[in-house]
Design a protein around this motif. Sequence first.
Motif, PDB file in Angstrom:
ATOM      1  N   GLU A  82      88.117  60.731  36.949  1.00  0.00           N
ATOM      2  CA  GLU A  82      87.252  59.666  37.454  1.00  0.00           C
ATOM      3  C   GLU A  82      87.188  59.785  38.975  1.00  0.00           C
ATOM      4  OE1 GLU A  82      88.138  55.765  36.025  1.00  0.00           O
ATOM      5  OE2 GLU A  82      88.620  56.465  33.994  1.00  0.00           O
ATOM      6  N   CYS A  83      85.983  59.933  39.505  1.00  0.00           N
ATOM      7  CA  CYS A  83      85.812  60.268  40.924  1.00  0.00           C
ATOM      8  C   CYS A  83      84.992  59.232  41.676  1.00  0.00           C
ATOM      9  CB  CYS A  83      85.124  61.630  41.053  1.00  0.00           C
ATOM     10  SG  CYS A  83      86.040  62.997  40.330  1.00  0.00           S
ATOM     11  N   ARG A  84      85.370  59.029  42.928  1.00  0.00           N
ATOM     12  CA  ARG A  84      84.600  58.195  43.844  1.00  0.00           C
ATOM     13  C   ARG A  84      84.209  59.043  45.047  1.00  0.00           C
ATOM     14  NH1 ARG A  84      87.491  52.978  44.907  1.00  0.00           N
ATOM     15  NH2 ARG A  84      86.475  52.455  42.924  1.00  0.00           N
ATOM     16  N   LEU A  85      82.940  59.018  45.387  1.00  0.00           N
ATOM     17  CA  LEU A  85      82.423  59.850  46.463  1.00  0.00           C
ATOM     18  C   LEU A  85      83.031  59.450  47.809  1.00  0.00           C
ATOM     19  CD1 LEU A  85      80.311  62.063  47.204  1.00  0.00           C
ATOM     20  CD2 LEU A  85      78.700  60.186  47.634  1.00  0.00           C
ATOM     21  N   VAL A  86      83.527  60.451  48.540  1.00  0.00           N
ATOM     22  CA  VAL A  86      84.029  60.251  49.897  1.00  0.00           C
ATOM     23  C   VAL A  86      82.947  60.617  50.906  1.00  0.00           C
ATOM     24  CG1 VAL A  86      85.734  61.025  51.601  1.00  0.00           C
ATOM     25  CG2 VAL A  86      86.418  60.655  49.219  1.00  0.00           C
ATOM     26  N   GLN A  87      82.307  61.755  50.666  1.00  0.00           N
ATOM     27  CA  GLN A  87      81.264  62.213  51.582  1.00  0.00           C
ATOM     28  C   GLN A  87      80.346  63.185  50.848  1.00  0.00           C
ATOM     29  OE1 GLN A  87      82.752  64.118  55.105  1.00  0.00           O
ATOM     30  NE2 GLN A  87      80.789  64.075  56.157  1.00  0.00           N
ATOM     31  N   PHE A  88      79.059  63.102  51.138  1.00  0.00           N
ATOM     32  CA  PHE A  88      78.108  64.068  50.610  1.00  0.00           C
ATOM     33  C   PHE A  88      77.542  64.833  51.798  1.00  0.00           C
ATOM     34  CE2 PHE A  88      74.460  66.033  48.797  1.00  0.00           C
ATOM     35  CZ  PHE A  88      74.740  66.162  47.435  1.00  0.00           C
ATOM     36  N   VAL A  89      77.783  66.134  51.804  1.00  0.00           N
ATOM     37  CA  VAL A  89      77.373  66.980  52.928  1.00  0.00           C
ATOM     38  C   VAL A  89      76.126  67.769  52.529  1.00  0.00           C
ATOM     39  CG1 VAL A  89      78.069  68.813  54.511  1.00  0.00           C
ATOM     40  CG2 VAL A  89      79.789  67.205  53.621  1.00  0.00           C
ATOM     41  N   GLU A  90      75.037  67.549  53.240  1.00  0.00           N
ATOM     42  CA  GLU A  90      73.821  68.317  52.983  1.00  0.00           C
ATOM     43  C   GLU A  90      73.939  69.671  53.663  1.00  0.00           C
ATOM     44  OE1 GLU A  90      70.118  66.341  53.597  1.00  0.00           O
ATOM     45  OE2 GLU A  90      70.904  64.379  52.966  1.00  0.00           O
ATOM     46  N   THR A  91      73.799  70.730  52.882  1.00  0.00           N
ATOM     47  CA  THR A  91      73.964  72.086  53.403  1.00  0.00           C
ATOM     48  C   THR A  91      72.650  72.868  53.436  1.00  0.00           C
ATOM     49  OG1 THR A  91      74.578  72.875  51.195  1.00  0.00           O
ATOM     50  CG2 THR A  91      76.363  72.217  52.670  1.00  0.00           C
ATOM     51  N   GLY A  92      71.588  72.285  52.946  1.00  0.00           N
ATOM     52  CA  GLY A  92      70.283  72.932  52.923  1.00  0.00           C
ATOM     53  C   GLY A  92      69.285  71.995  52.289  1.00  0.00           C
ATOM     54  N   PRO A  93      68.025  72.388  52.178  1.00  0.00           N
ATOM     55  CA  PRO A  93      67.025  71.535  51.537  1.00  0.00           C
ATOM     56  C   PRO A  93      67.397  71.245  50.083  1.00  0.00           C
ATOM     57  CG  PRO A  93      65.973  73.318  52.751  1.00  0.00           C
ATOM     58  CD  PRO A  93      67.436  73.638  52.703  1.00  0.00           C
ATOM     59  N   PHE A  94      67.709  69.996  49.806  1.00  0.00           N
ATOM     60  CA  PHE A  94      68.095  69.542  48.467  1.00  0.00           C
ATOM     61  C   PHE A  94      69.289  70.319  47.928  1.00  0.00           C
ATOM     62  CE2 PHE A  94      63.440  68.752  48.708  1.00  0.00           C
ATOM     63  CZ  PHE A  94      63.524  67.371  48.859  1.00  0.00           C
ATOM     64  N   GLN A  95      70.156  70.770  48.823  1.00  0.00           N
ATOM     65  CA  GLN A  95      71.407  71.424  48.457  1.00  0.00           C
ATOM     66  C   GLN A  95      72.530  70.709  49.178  1.00  0.00           C
ATOM     67  OE1 GLN A  95      72.132  75.886  48.339  1.00  0.00           O
ATOM     68  NE2 GLN A  95      73.310  75.384  50.179  1.00  0.00           N
ATOM     69  N   GLY A  96      73.660  70.493  48.492  1.00  0.00           N
ATOM     70  CA  GLY A  96      74.749  69.797  49.145  1.00  0.00           C
ATOM     71  C   GLY A  96      76.044  69.867  48.380  1.00  0.00           C
ATOM     72  N   GLU A 120      87.260  61.576  45.923  1.00  0.00           N
ATOM     73  CA  GLU A 120      88.651  61.254  45.590  1.00  0.00           C
ATOM     74  C   GLU A 120      88.758  61.047  44.085  1.00  0.00           C
ATOM     75  OE1 GLU A 120      92.085  57.843  46.393  1.00  0.00           O
ATOM     76  OE2 GLU A 120      90.232  57.849  47.587  1.00  0.00           O
ATOM     77  N   VAL A 121      89.785  61.622  43.493  1.00  0.00           N
ATOM     78  CA  VAL A 121      90.046  61.425  42.060  1.00  0.00           C
ATOM     79  C   VAL A 121      90.880  60.164  41.906  1.00  0.00           C
ATOM     80  CG1 VAL A 121      91.042  62.399  39.970  1.00  0.00           C
ATOM     81  CG2 VAL A 121      89.972  63.912  41.653  1.00  0.00           C
ATOM     82  N   LEU A 122      90.297  59.149  41.296  1.00  0.00           N
ATOM     83  CA  LEU A 122      90.984  57.870  41.138  1.00  0.00           C
ATOM     84  C   LEU A 122      91.934  57.863  39.957  1.00  0.00           C
ATOM     85  CD1 LEU A 122      87.981  55.449  41.772  1.00  0.00           C
ATOM     86  CD2 LEU A 122      89.620  56.378  43.427  1.00  0.00           C
TER      87      LEU A 122
END
Length: 203
Positions: free
Chosen positions: A133-147, A152-154
Amino acid sequence: MFYDFSGPAAALGYGILANTVTPRPIAWITSCDETGRVNAAPYSFFNAMGGSPPTLAVGFLAGVNDWKDSARNIRERGEFVVHLVSQDLAAVMNQTSAAYPPEVSEAEVLGIDLLPSARIDIPRIAAARVAFECRLVQFVETGPFQGTAVAEVLGAHISDAAITNPARGHIDREALELIARLDGRSRYARDFDVFDMPRPEGG
């Protein structure tokens, strides 16, 4: 041979990574859209990235003029479940990689049984031997519609049959019968050839 990805070789980047960074564990992800519709899809640009707190990262390849369903759901909801794939679930996992439209739930179409999660609102796949079960810490965009989603695993659901020492979290890896991705085409690995190499003194 050197491939300079700033030039014409840029188009070869995926193939070179997919055929050299192997074997790769498979993150079979359930996520929900804003209406609660459950999406299920596999991603093999994935691994563990930390232990305290437990942290995972999943890479999402570029979508066509939009984010892939899982990436969009995770960015919007901030929660998802990562399942590891055992041999008995390989075929249905592969079916969830088909290009279903966003309004279609793979879980519903393919008859995948779901269970509630303990810490988040996203359901998990009942038959999976490992579910994080995961909660997003950060979403890093690395390209057009790519990331890349760093999460964190809760909590972790592990099949009782694979637990050898519950108090210490010891797990029989072989009992999980996990598969891995080998390339960018259709080859997978199972029954890994294992060898032992103790760490050097002080390592």
